[in-house]
Enzyme design. Structure first.
Site, mmCIF file in Angstrom:
data_model
loop_
_atom_site.group_PDB
_atom_site.id
_atom_site.type_symbol
_atom_site.label_atom_id
_atom_site.label_comp_id
_atom_site.label_asym_id
_atom_site.label_seq_id
_atom_site.Cartn_x
_atom_site.Cartn_y
_atom_site.Cartn_z
ATOM 1 N N GLU A 140 4.427 -4.924 6.789
ATOM 2 C CA GLU A 140 4.202 -4.568 7.508
ATOM 3 C C GLU A 140 4.095 -4.100 9.089
ATOM 4 O O GLU A 140 4.552 -2.943 9.694
ATOM 5 C CB GLU A 140 2.161 -4.570 7.426
ATOM 6 C CG GLU A 140 1.952 -4.529 6.104
ATOM 7 C CD GLU A 140 1.782 -6.288 5.290
ATOM 8 O OE1 GLU A 140 2.984 -6.875 6.004
ATOM 9 O OE2 GLU A 140 0.726 -6.083 4.217
ATOM 10 N N ALA A 148 1.047 -1.267 0.374
ATOM 11 C CA ALA A 148 -0.058 0.023 0.332
ATOM 12 C C ALA A 148 1.020 1.435 -0.218
ATOM 13 O O ALA A 148 1.836 1.272 0.179
ATOM 14 C CB ALA A 148 -0.613 0.333 1.212
ATOM 15 N N GLY A 181 0.567 -5.206 1.074
ATOM 16 C CA GLY A 181 -0.636 -4.423 -0.203
ATOM 17 C C GLY A 181 -0.434 -5.586 -1.160
ATOM 18 O O GLY A 181 -1.282 -6.027 -2.199
ATOM 19 N N GLU A 233 -0.910 -9.809 -1.051
ATOM 20 C CA GLU A 233 -2.131 -9.258 -0.782
ATOM 21 C C GLU A 233 -3.108 -9.419 -2.215
ATOM 22 O O GLU A 233 -3.680 -10.405 -2.368
ATOM 23 C CB GLU A 233 -2.337 -8.181 -0.010
ATOM 24 C CG GLU A 233 -2.155 -8.807 1.420
ATOM 25 C CD GLU A 233 -2.228 -7.899 2.637
ATOM 26 O OE1 GLU A 233 -2.457 -6.686 2.254
ATOM 27 O OE2 GLU A 233 -2.382 -8.345 3.423
HETATM 28 N N1 DAK Z 1 4.658 3.244 -0.679
HETATM 29 C C1 DAK Z 1 5.034 4.536 -1.283
HETATM 30 N N2 DAK Z 1 6.540 4.742 -1.498
HETATM 31 C C2 DAK Z 1 7.029 3.361 -1.614
HETATM 32 C C3 DAK Z 1 6.630 2.316 -1.171
HETATM 33 C C4 DAK Z 1 5.023 2.241 -0.328
HETATM 34 N N3 DAK Z 1 5.166 0.913 -0.128
HETATM 35 N N4 DAK Z 1 7.448 1.041 -1.008
HETATM 36 C C5 DAK Z 1 8.896 2.132 -2.261
HETATM 37 N N5 DAK Z 1 8.163 3.259 -2.431
HETATM 38 C C6 DAK Z 1 8.627 4.744 -3.213
HETATM 39 C C7 DAK Z 1 10.385 4.685 -2.083
HETATM 40 O O1 DAK Z 1 9.399 6.019 -1.014
HETATM 41 C C8 DAK Z 1 10.959 5.348 -3.419
HETATM 42 O O2 DAK Z 1 10.446 6.515 -3.668
HETATM 43 P P1 DAK Z 1 11.660 7.992 -3.343
HETATM 44 O O3 DAK Z 1 12.328 8.216 -2.436
HETATM 45 O O4 DAK Z 1 12.860 8.063 -4.680
HETATM 46 O O5 DAK Z 1 10.971 9.102 -3.787
HETATM 47 C C9 DAK Z 1 10.876 4.641 -4.354
HETATM 48 O O6 DAK Z 1 9.843 3.798 -3.564
HETATM 49 C C10 DAK Z 1 11.496 3.985 -4.470
HETATM 50 O O7 DAK Z 1 12.198 3.114 -3.185
HETATM 51 P P2 DAK Z 1 13.827 2.271 -2.332
HETATM 52 O O8 DAK Z 1 14.255 3.594 -2.398
HETATM 53 O O9 DAK Z 1 13.164 2.926 -0.602
HETATM 54 O O10 DAK Z 1 13.888 1.271 -2.987
HETATM 55 P P3 DAK Z 1 14.931 0.266 -2.287
HETATM 56 O O11 DAK Z 1 15.374 -0.831 -3.611
HETATM 57 O O12 DAK Z 1 16.330 0.805 -1.388
HETATM 58 O O13 DAK Z 1 14.457 -0.369 -1.192
HETATM 59 C C11 DAK Z 1 11.956 -1.349 -0.860
HETATM 60 C C12 DAK Z 1 12.946 -0.968 -2.117
HETATM 61 C C13 DAK Z 1 10.636 -2.268 -1.585
HETATM 62 C C14 DAK Z 1 12.894 -2.609 0.411
HETATM 63 C C15 DAK Z 1 11.570 -0.406 0.205
HETATM 64 O O14 DAK Z 1 11.107 0.521 -0.819
HETATM 65 C C16 DAK Z 1 10.648 0.017 1.096
HETATM 66 O O15 DAK Z 1 10.974 -0.969 1.895
HETATM 67 N N6 DAK Z 1 9.288 -0.307 0.433
HETATM 68 C C17 DAK Z 1 8.569 -0.353 1.882
HETATM 69 C C18 DAK Z 1 7.683 -1.910 1.428
HETATM 70 C C19 DAK Z 1 6.252 -2.013 2.320
HETATM 71 O O16 DAK Z 1 6.971 -1.599 3.328
HETATM 72 N N7 DAK Z 1 5.766 -2.423 2.185
HETATM 73 C C20 DAK Z 1 4.505 -2.224 3.254
HETATM 74 C C21 DAK Z 1 2.909 -1.059 3.328
HETATM 75 S S1 DAK Z 1 1.928 -1.451 4.251
HETATM 76 C C22 DAK Z 1 -5.513 -2.364 3.581
HETATM 77 C C23 DAK Z 1 -5.121 -2.824 2.687
HETATM 78 C C24 DAK Z 1 -4.094 -2.819 1.820
HETATM 79 C C25 DAK Z 1 -2.748 -2.773 3.751
HETATM 80 C C26 DAK Z 1 -3.359 -2.277 4.309
HETATM 81 C C27 DAK Z 1 -4.542 -2.278 4.847
HETATM 82 N N8 DAK Z 1 -7.149 -2.555 3.655
HETATM 83 C C28 DAK Z 1 -7.976 -2.522 2.633
HETATM 84 C C29 DAK Z 1 -7.836 -2.405 5.304
HETATM 85 C C30 DAK Z 1 -1.423 -2.744 3.134
HETATM 86 C C31 DAK Z 1 -0.353 -2.116 3.643
HETATM 87 C C32 DAK Z 1 0.717 -2.142 3.131
HETATM 88 O O17 DAK Z 1 1.376 -2.891 1.977
#
Ligand code: DAK
Length: 257
Positions: free
Chosen positions: A131, A65, A108, A111
């Site tokens: 998460e 997400a 997400g 998911e």
């Molecule tokens: N959201 C927003 N931006 C993101 C992102 C995300 N999930 N993942 C990456 N980006 C952005 C980064 O901020 C960066 O942007 P800039 O800084 O260049 O502006 C760009 O993408 C490139 O990412 P990185 O520079 O971080 O790239 P790396 O290769 O160093 O790292 C990475 C890649 C995938 C390991 C890292 O970006 C990362 O850890 N990303 C976050 C992954 C994460 O935590 N995902 C889970 C998010 S929570 C629901 C529905 C859905 C959900 C919940 C409830 N309901 C219907 C109730 C879901 C929740 C989630 O998914």
């Protein structure tokens, strides 16, 4: 820039949708989910579309997400979150859905992938529910679908540590069915979808529903559903065509009736 790239077509009954937010690794924000919902509406009502493939880029299927968007929502904001409707739309999709994953498939993104009927992945894919690292937990089925796909021990490890698994591990665990070279993943997903699209669509729809429902039912109820679905197909032209074609040693021409 469009949030989703569309293939021409459908080709041979298959549509391809490509998630397209490269600047955020295809993080699923409201606009992207809304565009996806719209495309599912189109694919579902188009009789020429018999299967759908969803993919991302070679670097990321989707990194979850959109964390920036999520950060702006409090409890009330979560309750009123329009994304919930879009997730529900994806759940209701009735045609075969093949997911072709390369790169990051997290939160997400994982998911969304798990809503597919068949998942294949490139050697570079990473599946995870990170998460917990953000002080939250999976909220779009991650704790429920993952445990059904890979079993409790691995699901628990992924959800509680936030650590991702490789494509190889995902294959061994049963989350995906095949691994390809990343540049061949879409081609392979399209080939699987094309094979499915060549079958009788009513049989495909009921067989798919039977397998999906079976996963959430006890065996007796699942067998009852299968028996009813099997019986309904006896009334279709496609069944007559399929059986006749076999007996006449020719290829069947299914009409969807
Ligand atoms: N959201 C927003 N931006 C993101 C992102 C995300 N999930 N993942 C990456 N980006 C952005 C980064 O901020 C960066 O942007 P800039 O800084 O260049 O502006 C760009 O993408 C490139 O990412 P990185 O520079 O971080 O790239 P790396 O290769 O160093 O790292 C990475 C890649 C995938 C390991 C890292 O970006 C990362 O850890 N990303 C976050 C992954 C994460 O935590 N995902 C889970 C998010 S929570 C629901 C529905 C859905 C959900 C919940 C409830 N309901 C219907 C109730 C879901 C929740 C989630 O998914």
């Amino acid at each position: 820039m469009p949030q989703i790239l569309l293939s021409e077509g459908p080709n041979n009954g298959v549509r391809l949708l490509t998630l397209n937010r490269p600047e955020a690794l295809n993080a699923l924000n409201t606009a992207l989910l809304e565009a996806l919902s719209e495309q599912l509406d189109i694919a579902e009502t188009d009789p020429e579309t018999r299967a759908l493939v969803i993919t991302g880029s070679e670097r990321a299927f989707a990194a979850g997400a959109d964390i920036n968007e999520m950060a702006s929502r409090d409890v009330v904001g979560m309750l009123e979150d329009p994304r919930v409707q879009h997730w529900a739309r994806i759940d209701r999709f009735v045609k075969p859905l093949i997911i072709a994953v390369n790169g990051f498939c997290l939160g997400g993104g994982c998911e969304l992938a798990m809503r597919g009927d068949i998942l294949i992945a490139g050697t570079n894919a990473q599946f995870g529910q990170p998460e917990i690292n953000l002080g939250i937990m999976p909220g779009a089925g991650g704790t429920q679908r993952l445990v059904r796909a890979v079993g409790q021990s691995l699901a628990m490890q992924m959800v509680l540590t936030g650590e991702a698994i490789s494509a190889q591990r995902a294959l061994a665990a049963g989350l995906i069915t095949e691994i390809c070279q990343p540049e061949l993943t879409i081609e392979r997903a399209m080939a699987i979808a094309t094979t499915i699209a060549s079958k009788g669509p009513l049989a495909v729809q009921l067989a798919r529903e039977s397998v999906r429902r079976g996963a959430d039912m006890d065996l007796a109820a699942g067998l009852r559903f299968e028996r009813h679905a099997f019986t309904i197909l006896a009334a279709t032209e496609d069944r007559r065509e399929g059986l006749n074609a076999f007996r006449n040693k020719r290829k069947p021409q299914f009409s969807g009736r």
